[in-house]
Design a protein around this motif. Structure first.
Motif, PDB file in Angstrom:
ATOM      1  N   TRP A  62      34.125   3.258  49.910  1.00 23.61           N
ATOM      2  CA  TRP A  62      33.561   4.225  50.855  1.00 23.61           C
ATOM      3  C   TRP A  62      32.035   4.218  50.778  1.00 23.61           C
ATOM      4  CZ3 TRP A  62      34.602   6.243  55.191  1.00 23.61           C
ATOM      5  CH2 TRP A  62      33.938   7.387  55.673  1.00 23.61           C
ATOM      6  N   GLN A  63      31.506   4.186  49.564  1.00 18.20           N
ATOM      7  CA  GLN A  63      30.049   4.078  49.433  1.00 18.20           C
ATOM      8  C   GLN A  63      29.544   2.803  50.093  1.00 18.20           C
ATOM      9  OE1 GLN A  63      28.151   4.535  45.649  1.00 18.20           O
ATOM     10  NE2 GLN A  63      28.633   6.715  45.485  1.00 18.20           N
ATOM     11  N   TRP A  64      30.255   1.708  49.878  1.00 12.08           N
ATOM     12  CA  TRP A  64      29.823   0.448  50.481  1.00 12.08           C
ATOM     13  C   TRP A  64      29.822   0.529  52.008  1.00 12.08           C
ATOM     14  CZ3 TRP A  64      26.881  -3.379  50.586  1.00 12.08           C
ATOM     15  CH2 TRP A  64      27.102  -4.487  51.397  1.00 12.08           C
ATOM     16  N   ALA A  65      30.830   1.172  52.580  1.00 14.80           N
ATOM     17  CA  ALA A  65      30.882   1.316  54.039  1.00 14.80           C
ATOM     18  C   ALA A  65      29.673   2.112  54.541  1.00 14.80           C
ATOM     19  CB  ALA A  65      32.178   1.997  54.460  1.00 14.80           C
ATOM     20  N   LYS A  66      29.300   3.164  53.822  1.00 11.88           N
ATOM     21  CA  LYS A  66      28.144   3.971  54.222  1.00 11.88           C
ATOM     22  C   LYS A  66      26.837   3.201  54.046  1.00 11.88           C
ATOM     23  CE  LYS A  66      28.283   8.306  52.791  1.00 11.88           C
ATOM     24  NZ  LYS A  66      28.469   9.421  51.817  1.00 11.88           N
ATOM     25  N   ILE A  67      26.751   2.439  52.974  1.00 11.39           N
ATOM     26  CA  ILE A  67      25.575   1.595  52.741  1.00 11.39           C
ATOM     27  C   ILE A  67      25.447   0.562  53.864  1.00 11.39           C
ATOM     28  CG2 ILE A  67      24.650  -0.217  51.223  1.00 11.39           C
ATOM     29  CD1 ILE A  67      26.052   1.409  48.895  1.00 11.39           C
ATOM     30  N   ASP A  68      26.571  -0.044  54.198  1.00 11.77           N
ATOM     31  CA  ASP A  68      26.597  -1.046  55.262  1.00 11.77           C
ATOM     32  C   ASP A  68      26.175  -0.441  56.596  1.00 11.77           C
ATOM     33  OD1 ASP A  68      26.996  -3.626  56.165  1.00 11.77           O
ATOM     34  OD2 ASP A  68      29.153  -3.394  56.444  1.00 11.77           O
ATOM     35  N   ALA A  69      26.596   0.793  56.854  1.00 13.47           N
ATOM     36  CA  ALA A  69      26.231   1.477  58.101  1.00 13.47           C
ATOM     37  C   ALA A  69      24.719   1.718  58.166  1.00 13.47           C
ATOM     38  CB  ALA A  69      26.982   2.807  58.208  1.00 13.47           C
ATOM     39  N   VAL A  70      24.118   2.135  57.048  1.00 13.42           N
ATOM     40  CA  VAL A  70      22.669   2.331  57.013  1.00 13.42           C
ATOM     41  C   VAL A  70      21.958   1.007  57.261  1.00 13.42           C
ATOM     42  CG1 VAL A  70      20.701   2.894  55.524  1.00 13.42           C
ATOM     43  CG2 VAL A  70      22.728   4.360  55.531  1.00 13.42           C
ATOM     44  N   ASN A  71      22.436  -0.046  56.624  1.00 14.52           N
ATOM     45  CA  ASN A  71      21.812  -1.356  56.805  1.00 14.52           C
ATOM     46  C   ASN A  71      21.903  -1.817  58.257  1.00 14.52           C
ATOM     47  OD1 ASN A  71      20.523  -3.755  55.742  1.00 14.52           O
ATOM     48  ND2 ASN A  71      22.488  -4.784  55.995  1.00 14.52           N
ATOM     49  N   ASP A  72      23.046  -1.579  58.897  1.00 18.45           N
ATOM     50  CA  ASP A  72      23.195  -1.927  60.310  1.00 18.45           C
ATOM     51  C   ASP A  72      22.239  -1.120  61.181  1.00 18.45           C
ATOM     52  OD1 ASP A  72      25.076  -3.865  59.946  1.00 18.45           O
ATOM     53  OD2 ASP A  72      26.776  -2.704  60.674  1.00 18.45           O
ATOM     54  N   HIS A  73      22.123   0.179  60.891  1.00 18.66           N
ATOM     55  CA  HIS A  73      21.221   1.045  61.656  1.00 18.66           C
ATOM     56  C   HIS A  73      19.777   0.531  61.566  1.00 18.66           C
ATOM     57  CE1 HIS A  73      19.839   5.485  62.520  1.00 18.66           C
ATOM     58  NE2 HIS A  73      19.450   4.633  63.456  1.00 18.66           N
ATOM     59  N   ILE A  74      19.354   0.202  60.365  1.00 18.84           N
ATOM     60  CA  ILE A  74      18.004  -0.323  60.183  1.00 18.84           C
ATOM     61  C   ILE A  74      17.860  -1.686  60.860  1.00 18.84           C
ATOM     62  CG2 ILE A  74      16.333  -1.146  58.468  1.00 18.84           C
ATOM     63  CD1 ILE A  74      17.458   1.046  56.582  1.00 18.84           C
ATOM     64  N   GLY A  75      18.889  -2.525  60.747  1.00 20.43           N
ATOM     65  CA  GLY A  75      18.847  -3.833  61.395  1.00 20.43           C
ATOM     66  C   GLY A  75      18.739  -3.720  62.905  1.00 20.43           C
ATOM     67  N   LEU A 101      24.422  -3.897  44.131  1.00 23.48           N
ATOM     68  CA  LEU A 101      23.673  -3.073  45.076  1.00 23.48           C
ATOM     69  C   LEU A 101      24.570  -2.589  46.204  1.00 23.48           C
ATOM     70  CD1 LEU A 101      20.456  -5.260  45.165  1.00 23.48           C
ATOM     71  CD2 LEU A 101      20.582  -2.914  44.303  1.00 23.48           C
ATOM     72  N   ALA A 102      25.874  -2.490  45.913  1.00 26.45           N
ATOM     73  CA  ALA A 102      26.855  -2.150  46.943  1.00 26.45           C
ATOM     74  C   ALA A 102      27.592  -0.855  46.660  1.00 26.45           C
ATOM     75  CB  ALA A 102      27.858  -3.301  47.103  1.00 26.45           C
ATOM     76  N   GLY A 103      26.999   0.016  45.850  1.00 25.66           N
ATOM     77  CA  GLY A 103      27.648   1.285  45.551  1.00 25.66           C
ATOM     78  C   GLY A 103      28.739   1.147  44.510  1.00 25.66           C
TER      79      GLY A 103
END
Length: 210
Positions: free
Chosen positions: A88-101, A82-84
């Motif tokens: 680079w995809q993982w970094a963007k996924i992580d950024a979305v998760n941080d934003h939601i958190g 579930l990490a892309g």
């Protein structure tokens, strides 16, 4: 299926959705067996000292304990596809998760308002105006720009499950009619909710206030 496999993961959290539900959703989506250990508030003090930082959620993996909800979901996402597809995809996924958190954190004034209904209403209005609406608009644009059914890439990732979880939390707490009108976000929430394992989990999970 062996006992070792069944007990590889244990999630320690309160009998709530809250900060523990995203980890549960990841394991449900990925069809990962785990033990869902829930503490009632009255029994929590006797377990508190056993947990890192005296807090939950805590993920127990092969006898080791991992604290912090965002660290837990990153660990699970990377282990269960579930990490892309690249860093680079993982970094963007992580950024979305941080934003939601971070947006999850913004709901605290609603809980600390206590029984003061005027103060609570003001806190809810501020939460939606300053936190929920900007988040939904940002994710709506990302979904539109991606031109796919998912926020990043062309398959479900931590970012999509994090959005599903937040949407579910806010709708459950405040009512779906309070949610911003973002058609791509709503469609993603509906798609994830129709995944058979997710739908089955939502049907059977304990009913809790949030």
């Amino acid at each position: 299926m062996s006992t070792r496999r069944r007990n590889e993961y244990k999630l320690h959290y309160f009998n709530l959705k809250g900060r523990g539900e995203l980890a549960r959703l990841i394991m449900v989506y990925a069809k990962v067996p785990y033990e869902d250990i829930r503490y009632e508030m009255t029994e929590w003090p006797q377990h508190k000292a056993k947990m890192p930082n005296g807090q939950v959620p805590v993920l127990e993996w092969k006898g080791q304990l991992l604290s912090e909800s965002l660290a837990i979901v990153r660990f699970l996402a990377r282990r269960h596809n579930l990490a892309g597809t690249d860093d680079w995809q993982w970094a963007k996924i992580d950024a979305v998760n941080d934003h939601i958190g971070n947006t999850f954190n913004d709901v605290r004034p609603v809980f600390t308002a206590g029984e003061d209904q005027e103060k609570k209403k003001e806190a809810i209005d501020v939460f939606f105006k300053n936190s929920v609406e900007p988040l939904f608009k940002s994710l709506e644009k990302q979904l539109e720009d991606n031109g796919a059914d998912y926020i990043i890439g062309n398959q479900c990732t931590l970012a999509d499950l994090a959005l599903f979880n937040f949407y579910d939390f806010v709708a459950g707490m405040f009512g779906a009619d309070r949610l911003p009108n973002c058609q791509h976000v709503a469609a993603l929430h509906a798609r994830i909710g129709q995944v058979p394992t997710i739908a089955a989990w939502i049907e059977k999970r304990p009913v809790t206030p949030y």
